[in-house]
Scaffold this active site. Structure first.
Site, PDB file in Angstrom:
ATOM      1  N   LYS A 265       0.849  -1.195   0.000  1.00 21.96           N
ATOM      2  CA  LYS A 265       0.000   0.000   0.000  1.00 21.96           C
ATOM      3  C   LYS A 265       0.884   1.243   0.000  1.00 21.96           C
ATOM      4  O   LYS A 265       1.761   1.394   0.860  1.00 21.96           O
ATOM      5  CB  LYS A 265      -0.880   0.028   1.253  1.00 21.96           C
ATOM      6  CG  LYS A 265      -2.154  -0.778   1.111  1.00 21.96           C
ATOM      7  CD  LYS A 265      -2.928  -0.783   2.408  1.00 21.96           C
ATOM      8  CE  LYS A 265      -3.824   0.414   2.580  1.00 21.96           C
ATOM      9  NZ  LYS A 265      -4.631   0.304   3.834  1.00 21.96           N
TER      10      LYS A 265
HETATM   11  O1  G3P Z   1      -7.038   1.203   5.713  1.00 26.33           O
HETATM   12  C1  G3P Z   1      -7.239   2.576   5.730  1.00 26.33           C
HETATM   13  C2  G3P Z   1      -8.606   3.105   5.669  1.00 26.33           C
HETATM   14  O2  G3P Z   1      -9.567   2.129   5.648  1.00 26.33           O
HETATM   15  C3  G3P Z   1      -8.834   4.228   6.658  1.00 26.33           C
HETATM   16  O3  G3P Z   1      -9.999   4.064   7.376  1.00 26.33           O
HETATM   17  O4  G3P Z   1     -11.612   4.437   9.170  1.00 26.33           O
HETATM   18  O5  G3P Z   1      -9.241   5.250   9.427  1.00 26.33           O
HETATM   19  O6  G3P Z   1     -10.788   6.381   7.849  1.00 26.33           O
HETATM   20  P1  G3P Z   1     -10.426   5.107   8.522  1.00 26.33           P
END
Ligand code: G3P
Length: 220
Positions: free
Chosen positions: A83
């Site tokens: 990633k």
């Molecule tokens: O894996 C990264 C992404 O899913 C971020 O999620 O919930 O931290 O905005 P969040």
């Protein structure tokens, strides 16, 4: 639509595997930090707990280091997807890694232009951040539609993985957009698979009716 788990929680992965609905796992530095365990050990556990790919994010922000970290991580397993946050440095890193046959996922995507750049550089996946796009006052569905339209128009093979989902509505709207997959955190996964109250009530009614005439249900 594929369901990926955005987690380092092995119990959650086991649960999803048992239900038969997990395509892969994504992680990010915040999740690793929260788990407070060595990244390699976490990756190893995630690879063993399910059969799909595991997406693991580089921590570096400088191009050379990103590529180096990507190469080192990929040497752990060819089921890893690297990633890379889609900065300008990230574009070049994706390009260099993809030329070496290392699969990449462009992450922290907020705008269709970033998805186009990632695809042109050779990314296998782009991960638009649905709820974070909403939080900055933009429309995530317009972003998704625009990315889908561009990829479709040019027959680009890059897949769209909706990330940063907070609600079931987010998940269903991603499905309606026809994107390749979504990655969901534990709380959302649990909500996604929980039994509907009305279904439970219907089942209870069937059971009560059926229990009155057990002989009718005997399997001969
Ligand atoms: O894996 C990264 C992404 O899913 C971020 O999620 O919930 O931290 O905005 P969040």
């Amino acid at each position: 639509m594929d369901i990926w788990l955005d987690t380092t929680d092995i119990q959650l992965v086991h649960k999803a595997v048992k239900l038969g609905i997990v395509a892969g796992v994504t992680t990010n530095p915040s999740l690793i930090a929260k788990a407070n365990r060595n990244q390699e050990e976490i990756v190893d556990d995630l690879l063993h707990a399910q059969e799909g790919p595991v997406a693991i994010q580089v921590l570096a922000t400088d191009m050379e280091e990103m590529v180096q970290q990507g190469q080192m991580l990929y040497s752990l397993s060819n089921r890893l997807i690297i990633k890379i946050p889609l900065t300008q440095e990230g574009i070049e890193s994706i390009h260099l890694l993809s030329r070496q046959g290392i699969p990449t996922m462009a992450t922290a995507i907020f705008h269709p232009r970033q998805a186009l750049l990632a695809a042109l550089a050779g990314a296998n996946y782009v991960a638009p951040y649905i709820s974070r796009i909403e939080k900055i006052g933009e429309n995530p569905w317009k972003v998704l539609q625009s990315i889908s339209h561009i990829f479709h128009s040019y027959r680009m093979k890059t897949k769209i993985l909706g990330a940063s989902l907070q609600t079931i509505d987010h998940l269903l709207q991603c499905a309606e957009c026809g994107i390749s997959g979504v990655t969901v955190h534990k709380e959302l996964f649990d909500k996604f698979v929980e039994s509907e109250e009305h279904t439970l009530q219907a089942v209870q009614q069937f059971s009560l009716e059926g229990e009155k005439y057990p002989f009718l249900f005997a399997v001969k």
